[in-house]
Design an enzyme around this catalytic site. Structure first.
Site, PDB file in Angstrom:
ATOM      1  N   ASP A  58       0.823  -1.207   0.000  1.00 54.99           N
ATOM      2  CA  ASP A  58       0.000   0.000   0.000  1.00 54.99           C
ATOM      3  C   ASP A  58       0.862   1.264   0.000  1.00 54.99           C
ATOM      4  O   ASP A  58       0.732   2.109   0.867  1.00 54.99           O
ATOM      5  CB  ASP A  58      -0.898  -0.055   1.258  1.00 54.99           C
ATOM      6  N   GLU A 116       3.115  -8.415   7.045  1.00 55.90           N
ATOM      7  CA  GLU A 116       1.847  -9.005   6.626  1.00 55.90           C
ATOM      8  C   GLU A 116       1.986  -9.973   5.459  1.00 55.90           C
ATOM      9  O   GLU A 116       1.311  -9.835   4.435  1.00 55.90           O
ATOM     10  CB  GLU A 116       0.828  -7.913   6.291  1.00 55.90           C
ATOM     11  N   TYR A 167      -6.862  -3.169  12.364  1.00 56.30           N
ATOM     12  CA  TYR A 167      -7.588  -1.926  12.053  1.00 56.30           C
ATOM     13  C   TYR A 167      -9.049  -2.083  12.461  1.00 56.30           C
ATOM     14  O   TYR A 167      -9.949  -2.102  11.629  1.00 56.30           O
ATOM     15  CB  TYR A 167      -7.436  -1.603  10.559  1.00 56.30           C
ATOM     16  N   GLU A 201       0.730  -1.813  14.147  1.00 56.99           N
ATOM     17  CA  GLU A 201      -0.042  -0.846  13.354  1.00 56.99           C
ATOM     18  C   GLU A 201      -1.443  -0.761  13.924  1.00 56.99           C
ATOM     19  O   GLU A 201      -2.024  -1.781  14.317  1.00 56.99           O
ATOM     20  CB  GLU A 201      -0.179  -1.281  11.881  1.00 56.99           C
TER      21      GLU A 201
HETATM   22  C1  GCB Z   1      -1.538  -2.415   6.669  1.00 58.41           C
HETATM   23  C2  GCB Z   1      -0.231  -2.350   5.957  1.00 58.41           C
HETATM   24  C3  GCB Z   1       0.145  -0.938   5.554  1.00 58.41           C
HETATM   25  C4  GCB Z   1      -1.082  -0.205   5.028  1.00 58.41           C
HETATM   26  C5  GCB Z   1      -2.110  -0.141   6.140  1.00 58.41           C
HETATM   27  C6  GCB Z   1      -3.414   0.545   5.676  1.00 58.41           C
HETATM   28  O1  GCB Z   1      -1.825  -3.351   7.338  1.00 58.41           O
HETATM   29  O2  GCB Z   1       0.823  -2.946   6.665  1.00 58.41           O
HETATM   30  O3  GCB Z   1       1.146  -0.990   4.580  1.00 58.41           O
HETATM   31  O4  GCB Z   1      -0.783   1.065   4.537  1.00 58.41           O
HETATM   32  O5  GCB Z   1      -2.429  -1.435   6.544  1.00 58.41           O
HETATM   33  O6  GCB Z   1      -3.559   1.734   5.866  1.00 58.41           O
HETATM   34  O7  GCB Z   1      -4.228  -0.145   5.078  1.00 58.41           O
END
Ligand code: GCB
Length: 652
Positions: A208, A453, A506, A542
């Protein structure tokens, strides 16, 4: 009582016996430094540039563009180095270009460098994304695969071949990714003539961030004598005020060189000395290297000067000198803690990207210094080099400022089953070798991350990561190794082999969007499950939410500044319970907004930054700042001037 000196020496000698660093390293990658025996000439600035727009992107090789000045084989553009080329022009074809681009420039090499056969002249590229071929005056001198690590070639022989010729350096760089590169990607041809023009293709990637390309870091010429210090490895330890630095120096060019190693403190006073290629420097009343906000004097470095002497055939004494900054510190992991100098360390930090307007991933000092000022303002004590190794200058800044680093390989997006094959594995092992070779002496680097990931639930992932992690530990038994997972704790195949569980989630974003109320329960479950199964300390590597800066909503809705703040606060409540047990860190995603490929979930890039791409704070930055300083005030030993009065902090 055991004598601390003997105890320390024994420990380090055992470690070094196990770890014969210099025999594992074919060629060192010492950061180029000037000394009385070494000179540097920077080749940054404007280079001539052309993208090979031919259908097979191979015209440059067919017409041998490297044999003449690039300007003689067709039109050229001015291209700054270092910089990504993508955002420099107004041409969308160049922004989204896939294939070979060509750079060249002529360099005036001091005639002494060419005339004196005792001088090695080395051409070094800090990094170029992704594959590179390098020629000097039309002669191929090296090639390299991998976009985030340095490579070099000794070019003295070519220069001496025709001392009257100017030194023309040509570098061809190709950003094509395959299922075996790191990161992986693949080219897909879209052959339906009713929908796509002839020859139309796209590059699919599984990460990403924008696949910026070009010469991203400094290009240099530097010199060494023909007999020279090729590599140095240090391991440090301490007990009862006595510091110990075990060192191992690899020499190239002669087996008869003698070595003297001298350690000086900040004031230039000699505090220890030794002779020979391997040894232990003992430092009485050693000042340890401490992280920022953990101690009154973070980032303390000694200077270790290696002086090599060798007699020439004519009986003259030839010398090489190289000075390595060294921080004395230890790193250990228990089932619930991360210890730096035997004290619990809690990562309150960020994930970053090398990314900015116009420059893309090109190294830029103003940006680097601004980012360090912002991290310190925030009270961040650490970051992860998501999702690839950063410029070594950044690690030097971390060493000096005491910012702790989780050093990540470019193993991001290993999601296709074909990326777990032998060719991918062999390349991954090579990349870990290059990364450890480059970064092993940085006290700021406390852990290696071999991937981000990956599809770690796929059957081949177990053996694959067992091998990559074991290899990394063999290269460096002094640091813990991790990878960053977002898979299910019960199905994750690599977790048994890591030292620290790094988990991304997330909640109320990709899962249960908008449902802030589920975070607490789900995050608790996440931690309990991972810890329950593996009994290893956990970093929330994260978490976060996208924010369109200036978008407000109360009650909070996704993409508003208030929503990001609420996500952060909900996570923080759980962190505060779990950090009393086994959670050892929290790294926000992300430090700043960054560019990505275009897509329906990305509004001109990823907006999960707590700072905008121009480094202005969003509301979440203040929330985090208040928290990080509070944690630092609770856990660190801060001088009075850094005790941040939380009452002065603005809350949204
Ligand atoms: C993740 C990735 C990261 C992305 C992020 C997102 O899990 O490791 O590279 O930018 O999520 O914002 O989706």
């Amino acid at each position: 009582m055991a004598c601390p000196v003997k105890h320390l020496q024994l420990h380090l000698i055992l470690l070094f016996a196990l770890w014969d660093v210099c025999s594992m390293i074919n060629s060192g990658m010492l950061f180029p430094r000037e000394s009385s025996s070494r000179e540097i000439k920077e080749l940054n600035g404007l280079w001539s540039f052309r993208a090979d727009l031919s259908p097979n992107r191979n015209l440059g090789f067919e017409q041998a563009w490297y044999k003449r000045r690039l300007a003689e084989t067709g039109p050229v553009l001015d291209m700054p180095v270092p910089a990504s080329y993508n955002d420099i022009t107004q041409d969308p074809k160049l922004r989204d270009f896939i294939g070979w681009v060509w750079y060249d420039r002529e360099v005036v090499v001091p005639s002494r460098w060419v005339a004196d056969k005792n001088i090695r002249v080395v051409l070094r590229v800090g990094s170029a994304h992704y594959s590179s071929v390098v020629w000097v005056n039309g002669v191929k001198v090296t090639e390299h695969h991998g976009g985030h690590l340095p490579f070099e070639a000794e070019i003295g022989g070519v220069l001496r071949g025709d001392p009257t010729a100017p030194c023309r350096i040509t570098i061809a760089v190709n950003n094509t990714l395959t299922l075996q590169t790191l990161p992986p990607g693949n080219i897909q041809y879209l052959n339906d003539p009713s929908r796509y023009p002839k020859g139309y293709f796209v590059q699919n990637t599984y990460f990403d961030f924008f696949n910026y390309a070009g010469i991203h870091r400094s290009v240099l010429l530097y010199t060494t004598p023909q007999t020279y210090v090729n590599d140095i490895a240090v391991v440090t330890d301490f007990a009862d005020g006595l510091g110990a630095i075990a060192y191992d120096v690899a020499v190239s060019g002669s087996s008869n060189a003698s070595l003297k190693v001298t350690l000086t403190d900040g004031e230039g006073r000699c505090v220890a000395a030794a002779t020979g290629p391997k040894g232990v420097l003992k430092v009485v009343d050693a000042t340890l290297w401490w992280p920022y906000l953990m101690h009154e004097r973070p980032g303390f470095l000694y200077n270790m000067e290696v002086c090599l002497q060798v007699a020439s055939a004519r009986g003259e004494v030839l010398e090489d000198r190289y000075t390595l900054p060294v921080g004395i510190r230890t790193v250990k992991v228990t089932s619930t803690q991360f210890l730096i100098n035997n004290k619990p360390f809690y990562f309150h930090g960020v994930n970053k990207h090398e990314d900015s307007d116009i420059r893309g991933k090109g190294f830029d000092w103003p940006l680097v210094v601004k980012d360090f000022n912002l991290m310190k303002w925030l009270g961040a004590n650490s970051f992860r080099t998501s999702h690839y190794p950063y410029d070594e200058e950044i690690l030097h800044m971390c060493d000096r400022h005491g910012i702790v680093v989780i050093d990540e390989s470019p193993g991001v997006g290993i999601r296709d089953i074909r990326s777990f094959g032998n060719a991918s594995l062999a390349h991954h092992l090579d990349v870990m070798g290059e990364l450890v070779t480059r970064d092993k002496n940085h006290p700021s680097v406390v852990m290696w991350s071999v991937a981000n990931e990956p599809a770690s639930e796929m059957p081949p992932a177990g053996l694959y990561f067992e091998t990559v992690i074991a290899h990394t530990k063999a290269l460096d038994p002094t640091r813990p190794v991790t990878y960053v997972t977002n898979s299910n704790y019960a199905r994750d195949k690599g977790a048994p082999f890591v030292d620290v569980i790094c988990v991304n989630s997330y909640l109320s974003w990709y899962h249960d969007p908008g449902a802030l109320e589920v975070i607490s329960l789900q995050l608790n479950t996440q931690f309990e499950e991972w810890y329950g199964k593996y009994k290893k300390p956990i970093i929330q590597s994260e978490y976060g939410a996208d924010v369109v800066p200036g978008l407000h909503s109360d009650p909070p809705v996704m993409f508003s500044e208030e929503y990001q703040v609420m996500v952060l606060r909900s996570y923080h409540e759980v962190f505060d319970q779990k950090r009393k047990q086994y959670v050892i860190g929290e790294l926000i995603w992300n430090f700043a907004d960054f560019m990505t490929a275009q897509g329906v979930t990305r509004v001109v890039g990823n907006k999960k930054g707590i700072f905008t791409r121009q480094r202005q704070p969003k509301a979440g930055a203040y929330t985090l700042r208040e928290r990080y300083w509070r944690i630092a005030n609770e856990t660190g030993l801060l001088p009075p001037w850094t005790k941040y009065p939380c009452s002065q902090l603005r809350s949204p």
